[in-house]
Design a protein around this motif. Structure first.
Motif, short mmCIF file in Angstrom:
data_model
loop_
_atom_site.label_atom_id
_atom_site.label_comp_id
_atom_site.label_asym_id
_atom_site.label_seq_id
_atom_site.Cartn_x
_atom_site.Cartn_y
_atom_site.Cartn_z
N GLY A 131 0.79 -1.23 0.00
CA GLY A 131 0.00 0.00 0.00
C GLY A 131 0.81 1.27 0.00
O GLY A 131 0.29 2.36 0.25
N TRP A 163 -9.08 -2.37 -0.87
CA TRP A 163 -8.27 -2.47 0.34
C TRP A 163 -8.96 -3.38 1.35
O TRP A 163 -10.19 -3.48 1.36
CB TRP A 163 -8.08 -1.09 0.97
CG TRP A 163 -7.23 -0.17 0.16
CD1 TRP A 163 -7.58 0.48 -0.98
CD2 TRP A 163 -5.89 0.19 0.42
NE1 TRP A 163 -6.53 1.23 -1.45
CE2 TRP A 163 -5.48 1.08 -0.59
CE3 TRP A 163 -4.99 -0.14 1.44
CZ2 TRP A 163 -4.21 1.63 -0.63
CZ3 TRP A 163 -3.73 0.41 1.40
CH2 TRP A 163 -3.34 1.29 0.37
N PRO A 168 -3.50 -3.30 0.72
CA PRO A 168 -4.28 -3.51 -0.51
C PRO A 168 -4.78 -4.94 -0.60
O PRO A 168 -4.09 -5.87 -0.18
CB PRO A 168 -3.28 -3.22 -1.63
CG PRO A 168 -2.14 -2.53 -0.99
CD PRO A 168 -2.12 -2.94 0.44
#
Length: 191
Positions: A131, A163, A168
């Motif tokens: 992320g 997410w 993620p």
């Protein structure tokens, strides 16, 4: 129209004008960047990937084990059998398949025949799956929560499609006709 009435209208317009401008679409400030989870230097990740170069498609399950000194990526057949194992250690990349083992200095050269295109740099990919926009992105768009939504990096476009908590869940990574979709299933801080 009387002069006092015109003056009152002008004064009212002057007072209301700033409020009208504040609501013009497109003038909203960028959401502040969310505080990202710290990047893990060691982890184990499992998931699925699909690669498409416009002519060939490749899909597989994977397991990625990563420490500061060693990384191992295993690709699996639908039956669970290991199709390929890429190991990076001490500046050497090795790919073991049913046909044997090959060594290169660059892991991308080993993965290109499997994916149909040269994959993104490992340093950037390691950040993206966690992320993070990665080292020196060219441009970042953020979602309403301030997390990266789309990142441009050295010709690659990374879209954080969804997410789960602070990591993620799904990423789409593209450059030209090359497209890599990662669905991240499980994380562990133990390699």
């Amino acid at each position: 129209m009387s002069r006092p009435f015109a003056a009152r209208c002008a004064l009212l317009a002057a007072l209301l004008l700033p409020y009208g401008c504040a609501t013009v679409p497109g003038n909203a400030p960028e959401p502040p960047a969310a505080t990202p989870a710290p990047l893990l230097t060691q982890f184990r990740l499992t998931g699925r990937l699909a690669a498409d170069d416009g002519e060939h498609r490749f899909a597989t399950a994977f397991a990625w084990s990563h420490t500061p000194s060693r990384a191992e990526l295993s690709l699996f057949a639908p039956t669970g059998q290991t199709l390929a194992r890429l190991t990076l250690e001490d500046g050497d990349a090795a790919l073991a398949t049913a046909e044997g083992e090959r060594h290169e200095a660059d892991a991308a050269a080993l993965l290109e025949p499997l994916l149909g295109f040269s994959p993104p740099p490992l340093s950037a990919l390691t950040a993206w799956i966690q992320g993070d926009p990665g080292p020196a992105p060219d441009r970042i768009e953020r979602d309403q929560a301030g997390r990266p939504y789309r990142v441009w990096h050295s010709g690659w476009i990374v879209t954080f499609d969804s997410w789960q908590d602070d990591r993620p869940r799904r990423l789409t990574i593209e450059r030209g006709a090359a497209r890599l979709v990662l669905l991240l299933d499980t994380w562990s801080s133990e390699p």
